[in-house]
Design a protein around this motif. Sequence first.
Motif, PDB file in Angstrom:
ATOM      1  N   ASP A 170       6.859 -14.647  22.061  1.00 23.38           N
ATOM      2  CA  ASP A 170       7.995 -15.140  21.288  1.00 23.38           C
ATOM      3  C   ASP A 170       8.444 -14.020  20.340  1.00 23.38           C
ATOM      4  N   PRO A 171       9.620 -13.419  20.548  1.00 20.62           N
ATOM      5  CA  PRO A 171      10.074 -12.307  19.702  1.00 20.62           C
ATOM      6  C   PRO A 171      10.091 -12.645  18.209  1.00 20.62           C
ATOM      7  N   THR A 172      10.527 -13.863  17.854  1.00 16.32           N
ATOM      8  CA  THR A 172      10.553 -14.264  16.442  1.00 16.32           C
ATOM      9  C   THR A 172       9.149 -14.289  15.863  1.00 16.32           C
ATOM     10  N   LEU A 173       8.222 -14.828  16.627  1.00 12.30           N
ATOM     11  CA  LEU A 173       6.818 -14.868  16.215  1.00 12.30           C
ATOM     12  C   LEU A 173       6.283 -13.451  16.062  1.00 12.30           C
ATOM     13  N   GLY A 174       6.645 -12.572  16.997  1.00 15.57           N
ATOM     14  CA  GLY A 174       6.195 -11.185  16.945  1.00 15.57           C
ATOM     15  C   GLY A 174       6.677 -10.470  15.695  1.00 15.57           C
ATOM     16  N   ILE A 175       7.926 -10.730  15.294  1.00 17.59           N
ATOM     17  CA  ILE A 175       8.470 -10.112  14.081  1.00 17.59           C
ATOM     18  C   ILE A 175       7.677 -10.562  12.856  1.00 17.59           C
ATOM     19  N   SER A 176       7.368 -11.864  12.784  1.00 18.30           N
ATOM     20  CA  SER A 176       6.608 -12.403  11.655  1.00 18.30           C
ATOM     21  C   SER A 176       5.233 -11.755  11.563  1.00 18.30           C
ATOM     22  N   ILE A 177       4.549 -11.656  12.704  1.00 22.10           N
ATOM     23  CA  ILE A 177       3.215 -11.046  12.729  1.00 22.10           C
ATOM     24  C   ILE A 177       3.304  -9.570  12.344  1.00 22.10           C
ATOM     25  N   ALA A 178       4.304  -8.859  12.891  1.00 21.73           N
ATOM     26  CA  ALA A 178       4.447  -7.423  12.620  1.00 21.73           C
ATOM     27  C   ALA A 178       4.693  -7.161  11.139  1.00 21.73           C
ATOM     28  N   VAL A 179       5.550  -7.961  10.507  1.00 23.95           N
ATOM     29  CA  VAL A 179       5.830  -7.776   9.082  1.00 23.95           C
ATOM     30  C   VAL A 179       4.581  -8.034   8.253  1.00 23.95           C
ATOM     31  N   ALA A 180       3.848  -9.104   8.587  1.00 20.73           N
ATOM     32  CA  ALA A 180       2.627  -9.426   7.848  1.00 20.73           C
ATOM     33  C   ALA A 180       1.599  -8.298   7.974  1.00 20.73           C
ATOM     34  N   ILE A 181       1.414  -7.798   9.174  1.00 22.17           N
ATOM     35  CA  ILE A 181       0.432  -6.728   9.391  1.00 22.17           C
ATOM     36  C   ILE A 181       0.905  -5.422   8.752  1.00 22.17           C
ATOM     37  N   ALA A 182       2.219  -5.168   8.771  1.00 18.02           N
ATOM     38  CA  ALA A 182       2.756  -3.960   8.131  1.00 18.02           C
ATOM     39  C   ALA A 182       2.454  -3.965   6.634  1.00 18.02           C
ATOM     40  N   ILE A 183       2.662  -5.128   5.970  1.00 16.87           N
ATOM     41  CA  ILE A 183       2.360  -5.247   4.538  1.00 16.87           C
ATOM     42  C   ILE A 183       0.878  -4.971   4.305  1.00 16.87           C
ATOM     43  N   HIS A 184       0.050  -5.528   5.178  1.00 12.17           N
ATOM     44  CA  HIS A 184      -1.405  -5.383   5.033  1.00 12.17           C
ATOM     45  C   HIS A 184      -1.852  -3.942   5.278  1.00 12.17           C
ATOM     46  N   ASN A 185      -1.077  -3.168   6.044  1.00 13.90           N
ATOM     47  CA  ASN A 185      -1.442  -1.784   6.335  1.00 13.90           C
ATOM     48  C   ASN A 185      -1.086  -0.813   5.213  1.00 13.90           C
ATOM     49  N   ILE A 186      -0.193  -1.219   4.300  1.00 10.67           N
ATOM     50  CA  ILE A 186       0.233  -0.311   3.225  1.00 10.67           C
ATOM     51  C   ILE A 186      -0.940   0.115   2.334  1.00 10.67           C
ATOM     52  N   PRO A 187      -1.745  -0.834   1.796  1.00 13.60           N
ATOM     53  CA  PRO A 187      -2.885  -0.383   0.980  1.00 13.60           C
ATOM     54  C   PRO A 187      -3.934   0.370   1.784  1.00 13.60           C
ATOM     55  N   GLU A 188      -3.988   0.124   3.094  1.00 13.65           N
ATOM     56  CA  GLU A 188      -4.918   0.876   3.925  1.00 13.65           C
ATOM     57  C   GLU A 188      -4.498   2.344   3.986  1.00 13.65           C
ATOM     58  N   GLY A 189      -3.182   2.592   4.005  1.00 14.03           N
ATOM     59  CA  GLY A 189      -2.699   3.972   3.952  1.00 14.03           C
ATOM     60  C   GLY A 189      -3.105   4.647   2.653  1.00 14.03           C
ATOM     61  N   ILE A 190      -3.043   3.894   1.549  1.00 11.33           N
ATOM     62  CA  ILE A 190      -3.496   4.421   0.254  1.00 11.33           C
ATOM     63  C   ILE A 190      -4.994   4.712   0.302  1.00 11.33           C
ATOM     64  N   ALA A 191      -5.753   3.810   0.931  1.00 12.71           N
ATOM     65  CA  ALA A 191      -7.207   3.944   1.000  1.00 12.71           C
ATOM     66  C   ALA A 191      -7.625   5.209   1.743  1.00 12.71           C
ATOM     67  N   VAL A 192      -6.817   5.632   2.708  1.00 15.54           N
ATOM     68  CA  VAL A 192      -7.124   6.863   3.452  1.00 15.54           C
ATOM     69  C   VAL A 192      -6.663   8.086   2.674  1.00 15.54           C
ATOM     70  N   SER A 193      -5.421   8.055   2.195  1.00 16.91           N
ATOM     71  CA  SER A 193      -4.830   9.265   1.632  1.00 16.91           C
ATOM     72  C   SER A 193      -5.387   9.633   0.257  1.00 16.91           C
TER      73      SER A 193
END
Length: 270
Positions: free
Chosen positions: A152-175
């Motif tokens: 479901d493309p709409t469902l995919g967008i929701s999941i992608a946005v949620a995971i993208a937000i969750h990946n931001i602090p992970e980028g900080i944790a690495v850099s």
Amino acid sequence: MDITTNNVLFAFGLTLFAGLSTGIGSALAFYTKQTNKKFLSAALGFSAGVMIYVSMIEIFVKARDSLEAVYGSTKGYWFTTIAFFAGMALIAIIDKFVPSAENPHEARDVKDMKLENTNDPELLRMGLFSALAIAIHNFPEGLATFTGAMQDPTLGISIAVAIAIHNIPEGIAVSVPIYFATGNRRKAFLYSFLSGLSEPVGAILGYFLLMRFFSDAMFGVIFASVAGIMVYISLDELLPTAEKYGEHHIAIYGLISGMIVMALSLLMFA
């Protein structure tokens, strides 16, 4: 489920977007003087709310419908429940192999970056282990985003946005630790960026390994497992990190807001 080239490209694009948002976290680490902890706490809570709600209300139900259509009501429900907890077990096992000292979900502030401690091998090791740990974690997340978007493309967008937000602090944790150890922004950004690439790699491997055997039964098992993975990530990573970055109630308000937004989006596209 009808699989077309456009579906595959759209799903892969969403997965790429979600994975490479680690680079956003890395950029924030370089171009802001300190982390806006309250905002990040609310954003992480919001992401957890989206993921928990969509997993329990939408993904689990669709997986159950698919498996019940193949195996009947009772067996289908059993298989859905087993696959859900199997997804949790998979991500828990992956988590177990990450040493606690290098856990990428330990909250780190941008203001912690000071150049007087450059050439610290322990910090460099922490940053590299964080990059590896995030890459391992992102692999099943890539499969989750890809599978959701294929269904479901709409469902995919929701999941992608949620995971993208969750990946931001992970980028900080690495850099943060890599920059702290080397004083090299380019190297810190590169490792952070590369750690997010495992998400589209997970999507590619998932496509080539699973899609040739794709059926209603396979879809149901994968989707139920994805629901388990997302709930585990929310409870084990997002909410604890949200609390570390900010206040308890800010994280909870973010969580509830995420659930409300997800519920409204599902109602609008029902």
